[in-house]
Design a protein around this motif. Sequence first.
Motif, PDB file in Angstrom:
ATOM      1  N   GLY A  97       0.828  -1.212   0.000  1.00  0.00           N
ATOM      2  CA  GLY A  97       0.000   0.000   0.000  1.00  0.00           C
ATOM      3  C   GLY A  97       0.856   1.253   0.000  1.00  0.00           C
ATOM      4  O   GLY A  97       0.569   2.223  -0.724  1.00  0.00           O
ATOM      5  N   LEU A  98       1.901   1.242   0.810  1.00  0.00           N
ATOM      6  CA  LEU A  98       2.789   2.410   0.890  1.00  0.00           C
ATOM      7  C   LEU A  98       3.510   2.636  -0.438  1.00  0.00           C
ATOM      8  O   LEU A  98       3.629   3.769  -0.906  1.00  0.00           O
ATOM      9  CB  LEU A  98       3.813   2.221   2.017  1.00  0.00           C
ATOM     10  CG  LEU A  98       3.255   2.194   3.448  1.00  0.00           C
ATOM     11  CD1 LEU A  98       4.340   1.811   4.440  1.00  0.00           C
ATOM     12  CD2 LEU A  98       2.654   3.553   3.803  1.00  0.00           C
ATOM     13  N   ALA A  99       3.986   1.539  -1.036  1.00  0.00           N
ATOM     14  CA  ALA A  99       4.690   1.655  -2.317  1.00  0.00           C
ATOM     15  C   ALA A  99       3.725   2.125  -3.398  1.00  0.00           C
ATOM     16  O   ALA A  99       4.064   2.999  -4.215  1.00  0.00           O
ATOM     17  CB  ALA A  99       5.317   0.310  -2.699  1.00  0.00           C
ATOM     18  N   TYR A 141      16.104  -0.675  -4.837  1.00  0.00           N
ATOM     19  CA  TYR A 141      16.512  -0.950  -3.459  1.00  0.00           C
ATOM     20  C   TYR A 141      16.023  -2.331  -3.068  1.00  0.00           C
ATOM     21  O   TYR A 141      14.939  -2.769  -3.508  1.00  0.00           O
ATOM     22  CB  TYR A 141      15.893   0.063  -2.477  1.00  0.00           C
ATOM     23  CG  TYR A 141      16.822   1.213  -2.157  1.00  0.00           C
ATOM     24  CD1 TYR A 141      17.706   1.132  -1.078  1.00  0.00           C
ATOM     25  CD2 TYR A 141      16.817   2.360  -2.938  1.00  0.00           C
ATOM     26  CE1 TYR A 141      18.569   2.179  -0.798  1.00  0.00           C
ATOM     27  CE2 TYR A 141      17.676   3.412  -2.660  1.00  0.00           C
ATOM     28  CZ  TYR A 141      18.548   3.311  -1.584  1.00  0.00           C
ATOM     29  OH  TYR A 141      19.409   4.352  -1.310  1.00  0.00           O
ATOM     30  N   ILE A 142      16.797  -2.980  -2.214  1.00  0.00           N
ATOM     31  CA  ILE A 142      16.374  -4.219  -1.577  1.00  0.00           C
ATOM     32  C   ILE A 142      16.237  -3.945  -0.080  1.00  0.00           C
ATOM     33  O   ILE A 142      17.122  -3.325   0.521  1.00  0.00           O
ATOM     34  CB  ILE A 142      17.393  -5.361  -1.815  1.00  0.00           C
ATOM     35  CG1 ILE A 142      17.434  -5.727  -3.309  1.00  0.00           C
ATOM     36  CG2 ILE A 142      17.049  -6.591  -0.964  1.00  0.00           C
ATOM     37  CD1 ILE A 142      18.526  -6.733  -3.681  1.00  0.00           C
ATOM     38  N   PRO A 147       7.325  -4.685  12.952  1.00  0.00           N
ATOM     39  CA  PRO A 147       6.981  -4.487  11.533  1.00  0.00           C
ATOM     40  C   PRO A 147       7.225  -3.068  11.033  1.00  0.00           C
ATOM     41  O   PRO A 147       7.467  -2.848   9.845  1.00  0.00           O
ATOM     42  CB  PRO A 147       5.479  -4.821  11.476  1.00  0.00           C
ATOM     43  CG  PRO A 147       5.246  -5.702  12.644  1.00  0.00           C
ATOM     44  CD  PRO A 147       6.205  -5.255  13.717  1.00  0.00           C
ATOM     45  N   TYR A 148       7.188  -2.089  11.952  1.00  0.00           N
ATOM     46  CA  TYR A 148       7.432  -0.707  11.526  1.00  0.00           C
ATOM     47  C   TYR A 148       8.818  -0.542  10.913  1.00  0.00           C
ATOM     48  O   TYR A 148       9.031   0.338  10.076  1.00  0.00           O
ATOM     49  CB  TYR A 148       7.246   0.267  12.700  1.00  0.00           C
ATOM     50  CG  TYR A 148       7.497   1.691  12.286  1.00  0.00           C
ATOM     51  CD1 TYR A 148       6.575   2.379  11.502  1.00  0.00           C
ATOM     52  CD2 TYR A 148       8.686   2.336  12.630  1.00  0.00           C
ATOM     53  CE1 TYR A 148       6.830   3.670  11.079  1.00  0.00           C
ATOM     54  CE2 TYR A 148       8.948   3.628  12.211  1.00  0.00           C
ATOM     55  CZ  TYR A 148       8.013   4.290  11.436  1.00  0.00           C
ATOM     56  OH  TYR A 148       8.264   5.564  11.015  1.00  0.00           O
ATOM     57  N   LEU A 198      11.330   1.024   3.895  1.00  0.00           N
ATOM     58  CA  LEU A 198      10.700   1.299   2.599  1.00  0.00           C
ATOM     59  C   LEU A 198      10.570   2.810   2.383  1.00  0.00           C
ATOM     60  O   LEU A 198      10.840   3.312   1.279  1.00  0.00           O
ATOM     61  CB  LEU A 198       9.327   0.620   2.516  1.00  0.00           C
ATOM     62  CG  LEU A 198       8.544   0.904   1.235  1.00  0.00           C
ATOM     63  CD1 LEU A 198       9.298   0.407  -0.001  1.00  0.00           C
ATOM     64  CD2 LEU A 198       7.148   0.264   1.311  1.00  0.00           C
ATOM     65  N   GLY A 199      10.160   3.535   3.421  1.00  0.00           N
ATOM     66  CA  GLY A 199      10.025   4.990   3.299  1.00  0.00           C
ATOM     67  C   GLY A 199      11.349   5.633   2.909  1.00  0.00           C
ATOM     68  O   GLY A 199      11.397   6.522   2.056  1.00  0.00           O
ATOM     69  N   TYR A 200      12.411   5.155   3.510  1.00  0.00           N
ATOM     70  CA  TYR A 200      13.749   5.671   3.180  1.00  0.00           C
ATOM     71  C   TYR A 200      14.090   5.359   1.723  1.00  0.00           C
ATOM     72  O   TYR A 200      14.558   6.228   0.978  1.00  0.00           O
ATOM     73  CB  TYR A 200      14.773   5.038   4.126  1.00  0.00           C
ATOM     74  CG  TYR A 200      16.207   5.332   3.747  1.00  0.00           C
ATOM     75  CD1 TYR A 200      16.826   6.521   4.135  1.00  0.00           C
ATOM     76  CD2 TYR A 200      16.942   4.414   2.989  1.00  0.00           C
ATOM     77  CE1 TYR A 200      18.143   6.782   3.771  1.00  0.00           C
ATOM     78  CE2 TYR A 200      18.251   4.678   2.626  1.00  0.00           C
ATOM     79  CZ  TYR A 200      18.844   5.859   3.015  1.00  0.00           C
ATOM     80  OH  TYR A 200      20.149   6.123   2.659  1.00  0.00           O
ATOM     81  N   ALA A 201      13.849   4.098   1.318  1.00  0.00           N
ATOM     82  CA  ALA A 201      14.170   3.694  -0.060  1.00  0.00           C
ATOM     83  C   ALA A 201      13.373   4.536  -1.060  1.00  0.00           C
ATOM     84  O   ALA A 201      13.923   5.003  -2.069  1.00  0.00           O
ATOM     85  CB  ALA A 201      13.874   2.212  -0.254  1.00  0.00           C
TER      86      ALA A 201
END
Length: 153
Positions: free
Chosen positions: A43-45, A77-78, A136-137, A143-146
């Motif tokens: 969802g974030l992506a 990014y991985i 989980p955060y 992901l937010g950083y990537a």
Amino acid sequence: MVLSAIKSSVLIIHGPNLNLLGTREPGVYGDATLAQINDRLAGLADAAGVSLQAFQSNHEGAIVDRIHEAKAAQIGYIVINPAAFTHTSVAIRDALAAVAVPFIEVHLSNVHRREPFRHHSYFSDVAEAVIAGMGPYGYEAALGYALARMNTN
Ligand code: DQA
């Protein structure tokens, strides 16, 4: 109008036993399932217009193979939780170095507060960033950083 460039994808890799999240030692790893974690990340992506691929395996070679595919698959990014392979796998470390895709190492638990054998990681010195102990955060933060980095590169 100029179409914006195709954005890279983010690949999330979950190592062994993480398929059991939700029921596996909930006092250590929490009660969120892997599907719930992946759904939230997707969802974030999606909101950022970036595609997300999530992969889990209990097998070291399968993870190596998946990392090899990342280069051709436009992965920017991985985000990887190598789980127990954190403390054992030169092969996965070498695969990440071979494809040279920047990666963020994530652990649900704070491995440094746990048994001494969990304090050493084969990944941390080559990771762009390391997150441990946020549950989980931690994946969401990674992901937010990537996503932020991919937008500025
Ligand atoms: C883990 C920590 C590892 O030591 C352990 O083997 C795991 C999960 C974590 O997310 O806290 O399987 O990577």
